[in-house]
Design a protein around this motif. Sequence first.
Motif, PDB file in Angstrom:
ATOM      1  N   UNK A 189     -46.018 -40.289  12.421  1.00 55.39           N
ATOM      2  CA  UNK A 189     -46.728 -41.081  13.434  1.00 55.39           C
ATOM      3  C   UNK A 189     -47.730 -41.998  12.749  1.00 55.39           C
ATOM      4  N   UNK A 190     -47.882 -43.216  13.266  1.00 55.26           N
ATOM      5  CA  UNK A 190     -48.893 -44.151  12.747  1.00 55.26           C
ATOM      6  C   UNK A 190     -49.660 -44.713  13.935  1.00 55.26           C
TER       7      UNK A 190
ATOM      8  N   UNK B   5     -61.563 -39.735   2.890  1.00 57.92           N
ATOM      9  CA  UNK B   5     -61.164 -38.321   2.815  1.00 57.92           C
ATOM     10  C   UNK B   5     -62.130 -37.450   3.612  1.00 57.92           C
ATOM     11  N   UNK B   6     -63.424 -37.772   3.462  1.00 58.08           N
ATOM     12  CA  UNK B   6     -64.482 -36.923   4.050  1.00 58.08           C
ATOM     13  C   UNK B   6     -64.425 -36.829   5.567  1.00 58.08           C
ATOM     14  N   UNK B   7     -63.988 -37.949   6.194  1.00 56.99           N
ATOM     15  CA  UNK B   7     -64.086 -37.975   7.662  1.00 56.99           C
ATOM     16  C   UNK B   7     -63.267 -36.882   8.343  1.00 56.99           C
TER      17      UNK B   7
ATOM     18  N   UNK C 243     -63.985 -34.690  15.975  1.00 54.97           N
ATOM     19  CA  UNK C 243     -62.655 -35.138  16.424  1.00 54.97           C
ATOM     20  C   UNK C 243     -61.585 -35.093  15.348  1.00 54.97           C
ATOM     21  N   UNK C 244     -61.857 -35.681  14.182  1.00 58.84           N
ATOM     22  CA  UNK C 244     -60.803 -35.760  13.160  1.00 58.84           C
ATOM     23  C   UNK C 244     -60.510 -34.403  12.523  1.00 58.84           C
ATOM     24  N   UNK C 245     -61.535 -33.535  12.430  1.00 61.78           N
ATOM     25  CA  UNK C 245     -61.251 -32.205  11.860  1.00 61.78           C
ATOM     26  C   UNK C 245     -60.340 -31.430  12.826  1.00 61.78           C
ATOM     27  N   UNK C 246     -60.518 -31.686  14.126  1.00 62.93           N
ATOM     28  CA  UNK C 246     -59.620 -31.080  15.113  1.00 62.93           C
ATOM     29  C   UNK C 246     -58.208 -31.655  14.929  1.00 62.93           C
ATOM     30  N   UNK C 247     -58.125 -32.985  14.735  1.00 66.87           N
ATOM     31  CA  UNK C 247     -56.813 -33.627  14.533  1.00 66.87           C
ATOM     32  C   UNK C 247     -56.108 -33.011  13.324  1.00 66.87           C
ATOM     33  N   UNK C 248     -56.877 -32.776  12.261  1.00 67.91           N
ATOM     34  CA  UNK C 248     -56.302 -32.232  11.018  1.00 67.91           C
ATOM     35  C   UNK C 248     -55.685 -30.845  11.306  1.00 67.91           C
ATOM     36  N   UNK C 249     -56.480 -30.042  12.020  1.00 68.77           N
ATOM     37  CA  UNK C 249     -55.994 -28.701  12.342  1.00 68.77           C
ATOM     38  C   UNK C 249     -54.703 -28.758  13.152  1.00 68.77           C
ATOM     39  N   UNK C 250     -54.690 -29.660  14.154  1.00 66.54           N
ATOM     40  CA  UNK C 250     -53.514 -29.724  15.038  1.00 66.54           C
ATOM     41  C   UNK C 250     -52.290 -30.222  14.267  1.00 66.54           C
ATOM     42  N   UNK C 251     -52.492 -31.209  13.384  1.00 61.60           N
ATOM     43  CA  UNK C 251     -51.364 -31.696  12.566  1.00 61.60           C
ATOM     44  C   UNK C 251     -50.831 -30.549  11.711  1.00 61.60           C
ATOM     45  N   UNK C 252     -51.740 -29.754  11.158  1.00 65.02           N
ATOM     46  CA  UNK C 252     -51.317 -28.634  10.302  1.00 65.02           C
ATOM     47  C   UNK C 252     -50.551 -27.581  11.107  1.00 65.02           C
ATOM     48  N   UNK C 253     -51.021 -27.333  12.319  1.00 69.61           N
ATOM     49  CA  UNK C 253     -50.317 -26.369  13.181  1.00 69.61           C
ATOM     50  C   UNK C 253     -48.884 -26.836  13.444  1.00 69.61           C
ATOM     51  N   UNK C 254     -48.682 -28.168  13.471  1.00 72.18           N
ATOM     52  CA  UNK C 254     -47.328 -28.711  13.687  1.00 72.18           C
ATOM     53  C   UNK C 254     -46.573 -28.909  12.373  1.00 72.18           C
TER      54      UNK C 254
ATOM     55  N   UNK D 191     -53.768 -38.313   7.383  1.00 70.05           N
ATOM     56  CA  UNK D 191     -54.563 -39.106   6.449  1.00 70.05           C
ATOM     57  C   UNK D 191     -54.769 -40.495   7.043  1.00 70.05           C
ATOM     58  N   UNK D 192     -55.577 -41.308   6.359  1.00 64.99           N
ATOM     59  CA  UNK D 192     -55.849 -42.634   6.908  1.00 64.99           C
ATOM     60  C   UNK D 192     -55.729 -43.705   5.821  1.00 64.99           C
ATOM     61  N   UNK D 193     -55.195 -44.843   6.232  1.00 66.50           N
ATOM     62  CA  UNK D 193     -55.227 -46.045   5.388  1.00 66.50           C
ATOM     63  C   UNK D 193     -56.136 -47.007   6.125  1.00 66.50           C
ATOM     64  N   UNK D 194     -57.164 -47.492   5.437  1.00 67.07           N
ATOM     65  CA  UNK D 194     -58.083 -48.339   6.185  1.00 67.07           C
ATOM     66  C   UNK D 194     -58.759 -49.353   5.272  1.00 67.07           C
ATOM     67  N   UNK D 195     -59.157 -50.478   5.876  1.00 69.54           N
ATOM     68  CA  UNK D 195     -59.923 -51.472   5.110  1.00 69.54           C
ATOM     69  C   UNK D 195     -61.133 -51.832   5.963  1.00 69.54           C
ATOM     70  N   UNK D 196     -62.275 -51.734   5.334  1.00 67.79           N
ATOM     71  CA  UNK D 196     -63.519 -51.990   6.059  1.00 67.79           C
ATOM     72  C   UNK D 196     -63.475 -53.388   6.673  1.00 67.79           C
ATOM     73  N   UNK D 197     -63.794 -53.466   7.938  1.00 69.42           N
ATOM     74  CA  UNK D 197     -63.819 -54.768   8.608  1.00 69.42           C
ATOM     75  C   UNK D 197     -62.474 -55.203   9.161  1.00 69.42           C
ATOM     76  N   UNK D 198     -61.404 -54.531   8.785  1.00 70.98           N
ATOM     77  CA  UNK D 198     -60.078 -54.999   9.261  1.00 70.98           C
ATOM     78  C   UNK D 198     -59.430 -54.029  10.259  1.00 70.98           C
ATOM     79  N   UNK D 199     -59.542 -52.744   9.961  1.00 74.06           N
ATOM     80  CA  UNK D 199     -58.909 -51.773  10.869  1.00 74.06           C
ATOM     81  C   UNK D 199     -58.401 -50.554  10.115  1.00 74.06           C
TER      82      UNK D 199
END
Length: 494
Positions: free
Chosen positions: A425-426, A440-442, A459-470, A475-483
């Motif tokens: 999923x993206x 990484x920290x978030x 929120x994201x630590x919950x997301x991590x747990x749920x992804x692991x359960x599945x 993880x995230x790819x991001x650029x400051x100011x862009x998205x």
Amino acid sequence: MTHKYNHESELFELITHNSRDMISLINRQGFPEYSSPSSFEITGYTPGEFLKYNFQDHIADSNQKIQWQEVKDNLKQGSFSSLILYKFKIKSGQEHWFESTLQKITDGRGKEDKILIITRDVHQRVLLNEELKSLSMIVNQTNNAIIITNKAGLITFVNDAFESMSGFKEEDILGKKPASFLQGAESDPATIEIMSNAIKDVQPFNVDIINYNAAGNKHWVNIQSEPMYNSNGEHTGFFSIQADISSKKDYESQISKLNSYLNVQNIKLEQINQSLDEFAHVVSHDIKAPARNIKNMLELILKKENSLSPDIKKEYFQVAVDAATELGQLVNNMLEYSRSGRIEEEMQTKNLEEICKETITVYQNEIDKINGKIKLSLNPTEVRVYPILFKRLLGNLLNNAIKYRSDRKLEVSITSYPQNGKVKFEISDNGIGIAADRQKEIFKIFNRIEKRSDNNGIGLSVCKKIAEIHGGEIWVDSELGKGSTFQFEIINQL
Ligand code: ADP
């Protein structure tokens, strides 16, 4: 034709003495009057002994006895010769299959007088026939395919089961080498080599291999092959039995899939334990601060009670109350986090688009207010998930995309596609983005880049747990100011 007999004649003697068959003459009552010397080799009785018994007394089977009588009666009635197959009890007590020709003999006046019996031991032949009969029955009745090849490796016989298993007709494959049309792209070359070496060395072999049927579909077969020899001990070819073992192979691959799934889950469990440690560490640290604040303020008030002005005292109390509120909030947040790991629902097969739309509906008002756009591009149609947890995962990511939007008009895309046996999923947004060193920290609990009134770093630590359960990661790819593009996978075992 009738025969006149004269057993004293030289010619008769010559024939009977040199014949390997037992030649006997019996009278009307069935008693032998003459038996050739070969009676000893065939029955174990010398001709002299043989003459003491009625011929029929040697037949143990009552039906065959009746048959004998019928043949004799028929001879009386006019027929001249008959052939009969029966079991004869030889002197050793064993019963041997005999075949006799009974011939009516007339005296000089043409009157039926005696019966000439020419007897042969056909025991081996009968047994061989029986064996052949049961062998051919096995060949025709078995569900296993049978192929016989000659010395040159060319097919000389296949049974019905082969035709129905492979879809090839016997007439189309006779004279061909089995490997030339049964094996194909996915047949293991090492196994093919084992077979051809065994055939070259005239050795038996037993292998599992992928074969192809006439329609081009593959199936797993077990092949057991034995070299065949003729009575002179010369190699004449191979006899092969093929059993369809596709379901066994399916089962094996299911087990190995399950094993690798279990391995992944074990690794995840270790990671979860590690993150629990981190969690306990962060929690104790975060709880200590407000608790210390409350204690300090209350101690200060106690100590300086008389010297404090009411305004200052009120201020100190307020600090303590705020710290207590923060403490309460922290406890609530921890509860939310710990609940996210508890699976209280069944895994279900869900329509992915439906589950995404249900999640979006919760935020629809907010999205409409800011004129935002959500684009969906979803594959596969169905996913196997814990629906409530999965919606929470998607919802948290969507909520963040809204919360951390930029000045640009919000655009979010939710894309999914199968990848390496999982579903990826993206979730992309055009928001404020995240600096590389924070990405990484978030995902750790209580980690947020800046403190706001509407965030708590959960929120994201919950997301991590749920992804692991599945069975996946996030993880995230991001650029400051862009998205940012948040990515996660799930194992999708439908
Ligand atoms: P919260 O949003 O409550 O802080 P999260 O765990 O959901 O908790 O997020 C942790 C931090 O990651 C946020 O504080 C924010 O700084 C950053 N973040 C999360 N999602 C996004 C996003 N889509 N765009 C930019 N930053 C984000």
